[in-house]
Design a protein around this motif. Structure first.
Motif, PDB file in Angstrom:
ATOM      1  N   ASP A 181      -2.201  -7.955   6.845  1.00 42.43           N
ATOM      2  CA  ASP A 181      -2.097  -6.779   7.708  1.00 42.43           C
ATOM      3  C   ASP A 181      -2.580  -5.509   7.004  1.00 42.43           C
ATOM      4  O   ASP A 181      -3.193  -4.649   7.618  1.00 42.43           O
ATOM      5  N   TYR A 182      -2.271  -5.409   5.699  1.00 41.48           N
ATOM      6  CA  TYR A 182      -2.653  -4.209   4.978  1.00 41.48           C
ATOM      7  C   TYR A 182      -4.164  -4.046   4.932  1.00 41.48           C
ATOM      8  O   TYR A 182      -4.690  -2.957   5.136  1.00 41.48           O
ATOM      9  N   ALA A 185      -5.398  -3.203   8.431  1.00 42.49           N
ATOM     10  CA  ALA A 185      -5.110  -1.818   8.784  1.00 42.49           C
ATOM     11  C   ALA A 185      -6.067  -0.882   8.053  1.00 42.49           C
ATOM     12  O   ALA A 185      -6.606   0.060   8.640  1.00 42.49           O
ATOM     13  N   TYR A 199      -5.111   2.743  -2.922  1.00 41.45           N
ATOM     14  CA  TYR A 199      -3.917   3.000  -2.115  1.00 41.45           C
ATOM     15  C   TYR A 199      -3.176   1.748  -1.679  1.00 41.45           C
ATOM     16  O   TYR A 199      -2.067   1.827  -1.203  1.00 41.45           O
ATOM     17  N   ILE A 200      -3.800   0.594  -1.793  1.00 42.29           N
ATOM     18  CA  ILE A 200      -3.090  -0.630  -1.410  1.00 42.29           C
ATOM     19  C   ILE A 200      -2.880  -1.534  -2.606  1.00 42.29           C
ATOM     20  O   ILE A 200      -1.757  -1.840  -2.984  1.00 42.29           O
ATOM     21  N   PRO A 203      -1.030   0.189  -5.938  1.00 37.76           N
ATOM     22  CA  PRO A 203       0.423   0.385  -5.757  1.00 37.76           C
ATOM     23  C   PRO A 203       1.193  -0.931  -5.654  1.00 37.76           C
ATOM     24  O   PRO A 203       2.290  -1.043  -6.188  1.00 37.76           O
TER      25      PRO A 203
ATOM     26  N   VAL B  91       2.510  -1.108   8.476  1.00 35.65           N
ATOM     27  CA  VAL B  91       1.681  -0.902   7.293  1.00 35.65           C
ATOM     28  C   VAL B  91       1.698   0.577   6.966  1.00 35.65           C
ATOM     29  O   VAL B  91       1.256   1.392   7.768  1.00 35.65           O
ATOM     30  N   VAL B  92       2.265   0.921   5.813  1.00 33.71           N
ATOM     31  CA  VAL B  92       2.149   2.297   5.357  1.00 33.71           C
ATOM     32  C   VAL B  92       1.606   2.269   3.941  1.00 33.71           C
ATOM     33  O   VAL B  92       1.797   1.295   3.224  1.00 33.71           O
ATOM     34  N   TYR B  93       0.907   3.318   3.581  1.00 34.06           N
ATOM     35  CA  TYR B  93       0.407   3.422   2.218  1.00 34.06           C
ATOM     36  C   TYR B  93       1.528   4.034   1.396  1.00 34.06           C
ATOM     37  O   TYR B  93       1.829   5.228   1.512  1.00 34.06           O
ATOM     38  N   ASP B  94       2.167   3.177   0.600  1.00 40.57           N
ATOM     39  CA  ASP B  94       3.422   3.530  -0.076  1.00 40.57           C
ATOM     40  C   ASP B  94       3.359   4.783  -0.924  1.00 40.57           C
ATOM     41  O   ASP B  94       4.321   5.535  -0.997  1.00 40.57           O
ATOM     42  N   THR B  95       2.237   4.978  -1.602  1.00 36.71           N
ATOM     43  CA  THR B  95       2.201   6.068  -2.571  1.00 36.71           C
ATOM     44  C   THR B  95       1.931   7.414  -1.912  1.00 36.71           C
ATOM     45  O   THR B  95       2.027   8.442  -2.558  1.00 36.71           O
TER      46      THR B  95
END
Lengths: 287, 359
Positions: A181-182, A185, A199-200, A203, B91-95
């Motif tokens: 999904d990441y 997205a 960013y994915i 992290p 889905v979120v960009y954690d940082t």
């Protein structure tokens, strides 16, 4: 309600306490014992206070070994971490090649340390080793038993060969845990390849990468067997790292007091760096 | 904004070695009107997600074409399709902060920073995220994160459609309802086409004005919730929509009338006697009632669900479910039931025959 007090459970902990006492606490205390006293054998000790520590901390020899150690660890981390991440990123995520790649990656990790040293020693020998002979026949003057630069290069290369896999495997595990999904997205958000990494992937790899760097830091900072077999600390003292020097002092010169003091300093340094690094990495996590 | 058109779209995932490919999508011809609120309803594994990914371009169909208005986008990559998609797991960009998360799709497209700020503030306002804009996205609850995913779709002013792939699965029930109303509200505000995949009929029927029912890789019916309820095109729709599902009983056709166990039934329209195949009569439990005359049954079970009761009756070996209002008298001696003729449908080999068509 009355709490029943039952101390019998301590018996269950006893085996572990015993084990830890004998393999960690008691040996460490012995070292502490030596670090503050002088002995001439027969279990006769004289109190020396902090003499040995002062001696170690002022000694040029310790400073040099410490600097070499920092340089070595810095170099291998600077090479292995980016390389490990890079290799992990290029490894296939699905299909039959996954297991092939994993096995290939794990192979160097399965080889005993002294064998790695011996392998690289032979491999790099200028007259008969594949690497040494090839380089020399190409016109490059290479002899790790004589030239400090060559000795350093070989030692660093050996460590990179031996341990990059560990970082690759840990990073790969981190990458595999990212749900599809990441990526989908990110694709929809129009993210570039770099943005996806930044960013994915990065992290999500942060935790395993922290562990990987810690492990590599500790291992390389305490490295002994491989350079001992490969160069024996030479030529001269150019590849004499902290633990090689420590063994020389303790077993070569039998200076138990200074060696014990050095051990403690060494131990505290490793502990301190690990703690600082881990705290820094995890600081954001708690917010 | 565009009308999305599917022309003979088929898709098969690569099969395991030595096996025939299995089609996850079989011949889909479908038009998604601009500005519609669609629900894509079907059981797990029926090809809903595959269909959705074909629209967004995460998947290129093995056959057929996808058009946005008159442009063939079949081979266009996702990033150039102007489609937003919200996934099952947020889905979120954690940082990043919430603001940076929302700004991400705009910045990736090189939008100027003042315009980004303006747009993000506007969307945050819509989604009630303004207070959280400067927080780290990783600290939010699941519904907050899902709002961010949704927000990243909404910030782009050029999207043709927003696709939702079971977006409320991981959300708490009471928040589910809130978020769903929010979605509807957003649809009315923005007028963007929304396609919502779900296997929950309540979710589908409350969200959408058009429901697309899929079964085994094919679209079996498209219609308003009422149409789906009243006249299921396919037996599957009958089972799937409504609770309990439609009753299907074997019958034969005699003289333009369905005959069930030698009892002729009335329908609102004549049935051709030239039907061949497996013929069944379908009737919703809501349209079965007790009567003085009709099919003799034995009452098997009565379930009291508050405002109504579900009664399971049996005629010989055939089980029929009926829904009766609370307080309705249930006959105790030799009960008989009747079907409402206007709601009695005939199915031949699983597909409805006769009556008006709603397509």
């Amino acid at each position: 309600m009355n709490k029943t007090l039952n101390q019998k459970a301590w018996w269950l902990v006893a085996p572990v306490l015993l084990l830890v006492a004998f393999n960690a606490f008691i040996p460490l205390m012995t070292v502490v014992n030596y670090a503050f006293q002088e002995t001439f054998g027969n279990n006769v000790f004289f109190w020396e206070g902090t003499t040995w520590f002062e001696q170690v901390l002022r000694s040029e020899r310790f400073h040099d070994a410490f600097q070499r150690q920092l340089m070595f660890t810095g170099m291998i981390l600077a090479i292995e971490v980016p390389l490990g991440i890079g290799v992990a990123l290029t490894m296939p995520r699905k299909g039959p090649w996954v297991s092939v790649c994993l096995v290939l990656m794990a192979l160097p990790l399965l080889i005993p340390w002294n064998v790695v040293g011996a392998m690289w020693n032979i491999f790099a020998l200028p007259d008969i080793g594949l690497l040494g002979y090839t380089l020399n026949s190409m016109g490059i003057d290479y002899n790790f038993t004589r030239q400090p630069v060559a000795a350093w290069l070989t030692t660093v290369l050996m460590d990179v060969w031996h341990w990059t896999s560990l970082i690759v495997l840990l990073c790969y595990a981190g990458l595999s845990s990212i749900p599809d999904d990441y990526y989908q997205a990110a694709n929809i958000d129009g993210a570039s390849r770099w943005a996806i990494f930044r960013y994915i992937q990065l992290p999500k790899m942060k935790r395993v990468l922290t562990i990987a760097i810690l492990l590599r830091f500790m291992d390389s900072f305490m490295i002994y067997t491989e350079p001992f077999v490969l160069t024996g600390g030479g030529p001269g003292n150019t590849t004499t790292f902290l633990s090689i020097d420590l063994v020389k002092i303790a077993l070569g010169q039998f200076d138990l007091g200074p060696a014990a003091a050095m051990s403690l300093v060494y131990f505290l340094v490793v502990l301190l760096i690990c703690w600082v690094f881990y705290t820094l990495m995890m600081r954001n996590e708690e917010q | 904004m565009a009308t999305i058109r599917f022309k003979n779209v088929q898709h098969a995932y690569p099969p395991p070695k030595g096996q025939e490919p299995v089609y996850a999508l079989k011949e889909v011809n479908q038009i998604w009107e601009d500005g519609g609120a669609y629900a894509l309803l079907g059981p797990s594994g029926c090809g809903k997600t595959t269909l959705l990914n074909t629209i967004s371009g995460l998947l290129t169909p093995s056959e057929g074409e996808v058009y946005f208005d008159d442009q063939d986008v079949t081979n266009l990559p996702t990033s150039e399709r102007r489609i937003a998609q919200v996934f099952q797991f947020p889905v979120v960009y954690d940082t990043m902060t919430v603001f940076d998360n929302l700004a991400f799709p705009l910045r990736n497209r090189g939008m100027e920073e003042t315009a980004v700020k303006q747009r993000v503030d506007q969307i945050a306002e819509m989604l009630d995220l303004t207070a959280n804009l400067n927080k780290r996205a990783s600290g939010l609850t699941a519904d907050g994160k899902q709002k961010i995913s949704l927000g990243r779709g909404l910030v782009r002013s050029d999207v043709n459609a927003i696709l939702f792939d079971e977006p409320l699965t991981v959300i708490d029930p009471h928040l589910k309802w809130q978020l769903r109303s929010k979605l509807k509200e957003l649809h009315q505000q923005t007028g963007i086409t929304m396609i919502y995949v779900t296997h929950d009929q309540v979710e589908a029927l409350t969200f959408a004005n058009k429901v697309v029912v899929m079964y085994d890789g094919a679209v079996v019916q498209v219609g308003t919730p009422v149409e789906l309820f009243n006249r299921p095109n396919h037996k599957f729709v009958g089972y799937f929509i409504g609770s309990p599902g439609m009753n299907f009983l074997p019958c034969r056709i005699d003289g333009g009338q369905p005959v069930f166990h030698n009892i002729p039934l009335n329908t609102a329209y004549p049935v051709g006697s030239d039907l061949s195949g497996n013929i069944e009569v379908g009737i919703r439990p809501e349209f079965v009632e007790f009567a003085d005359d009709g099919i003799p049954v034995i009452i098997e079970k009565i379930e009291d669900l508050g405002r109504y009761q579900v009664i399971t009756v049996k005629h010989e070996s055939e089980v029929i479910k009926m829904v009766v209002d609370e307080g309705h008298l249930i006959p105790t001696e030799s009960p008989k039931i009747q079907f409402n003729p206007n709601q009695t449908r005939i199915y031949c080999d699983d597909w409805v025959v006769g009556g008006s068509s709603n397509e």
